[in-house]
Scaffold this motif. Structure first.
Motif, PDB file in Angstrom:
ATOM      1  N   VAL A  18       0.873  -1.165   0.000  1.00 41.74           N
ATOM      2  CA  VAL A  18       0.000   0.000   0.000  1.00 41.74           C
ATOM      3  C   VAL A  18       0.910   1.213   0.000  1.00 41.74           C
ATOM      4  O   VAL A  18       1.758   1.385   0.881  1.00 41.74           O
ATOM      5  CB  VAL A  18      -0.946   0.018   1.215  1.00 41.74           C
ATOM      6  CG1 VAL A  18      -1.813   1.271   1.195  1.00 41.74           C
ATOM      7  CG2 VAL A  18      -1.812  -1.233   1.228  1.00 41.74           C
ATOM      8  N   LEU A  19       0.742   2.047  -1.021  1.00 42.71           N
ATOM      9  CA  LEU A  19       1.571   3.227  -1.229  1.00 42.71           C
ATOM     10  C   LEU A  19       0.751   4.475  -0.909  1.00 42.71           C
ATOM     11  O   LEU A  19      -0.289   4.702  -1.532  1.00 42.71           O
ATOM     12  CB  LEU A  19       2.051   3.261  -2.683  1.00 42.71           C
ATOM     13  CG  LEU A  19       3.003   4.367  -3.080  1.00 42.71           C
ATOM     14  CD1 LEU A  19       4.351   4.178  -2.373  1.00 42.71           C
ATOM     15  CD2 LEU A  19       3.198   4.381  -4.590  1.00 42.71           C
ATOM     16  N   ASP A  20       1.199   5.243   0.062  1.00 44.46           N
ATOM     17  CA  ASP A  20       0.533   6.493   0.448  1.00 44.46           C
ATOM     18  C   ASP A  20       1.054   7.613  -0.445  1.00 44.46           C
ATOM     19  O   ASP A  20       2.231   7.967  -0.400  1.00 44.46           O
ATOM     20  CB  ASP A  20       0.824   6.806   1.917  1.00 44.46           C
ATOM     21  CG  ASP A  20       0.167   8.097   2.385  1.00 44.46           C
ATOM     22  OD1 ASP A  20      -0.499   8.777   1.586  1.00 44.46           O
ATOM     23  OD2 ASP A  20       0.325   8.427   3.568  1.00 44.46           O
ATOM     24  N   VAL A  21       0.155   8.161  -1.265  1.00 44.85           N
ATOM     25  CA  VAL A  21       0.488   9.281  -2.139  1.00 44.85           C
ATOM     26  C   VAL A  21      -0.409  10.442  -1.745  1.00 44.85           C
ATOM     27  O   VAL A  21      -1.604  10.436  -2.027  1.00 44.85           O
ATOM     28  CB  VAL A  21       0.292   8.920  -3.628  1.00 44.85           C
ATOM     29  CG1 VAL A  21       0.645  10.104  -4.513  1.00 44.85           C
ATOM     30  CG2 VAL A  21       1.112   7.698  -4.001  1.00 44.85           C
ATOM     31  N   SER A  22       0.150  11.389  -1.003  1.00 43.80           N
ATOM     32  CA  SER A  22      -0.596  12.578  -0.560  1.00 43.80           C
ATOM     33  C   SER A  22      -1.882  12.212   0.170  1.00 43.80           C
ATOM     34  O   SER A  22      -2.933  12.799  -0.077  1.00 43.80           O
ATOM     35  CB  SER A  22      -0.898  13.493  -1.738  1.00 43.80           C
ATOM     36  OG  SER A  22       0.292  13.923  -2.347  1.00 43.80           O
ATOM     37  N   GLY A  23      -1.821  11.199   1.026  1.00 42.58           N
ATOM     38  CA  GLY A  23      -2.967  10.825   1.838  1.00 42.58           C
ATOM     39  C   GLY A  23      -3.899   9.804   1.219  1.00 42.58           C
ATOM     40  O   GLY A  23      -4.874   9.400   1.843  1.00 42.58           O
TER      41      GLY A  23
END
Length: 78
Positions: A18-23
């Motif tokens: 799971v990649l967090d990109v700007s929330g």
């Protein structure tokens, strides 16, 4: 289409991370080799391929453009 993502790993297992990109958390499937090298909190970038199906959206991530190009070539073979 989503073609590139850059962000921070917030979870990982043997099939996806799971990649967090700007929330926003993106579930990115990748190879076992790539996923084994990822650590929570690590910043990474993926070239991606989005597969749209009637019942799912699957996002596949690759660490370099050449791997993505190979994947896209292989999925065209019948």
């Amino acid at each position: 289409m989503i073609s590139h993502l850059e962000g921070r790993i917030i979870d990982t297992n043997a099939r996806f991370c799971v990649l967090d990109v700007s929330g926003v958390g993106y579930k990115v499937s990748s190879s076992e080799e790539v996923l084994r090298g990822l650590k929570n909190g690590q910043n990474v970038a993926f070239w991606t391929h989005l597969v749209v199906r009637e019942d799912a959206l699957d996002l596949y991530g690759f660490t370099d453009r050449e791997s993505l190009d190979l994947f896209q070539m292989l999925i065209t073979v019948s």
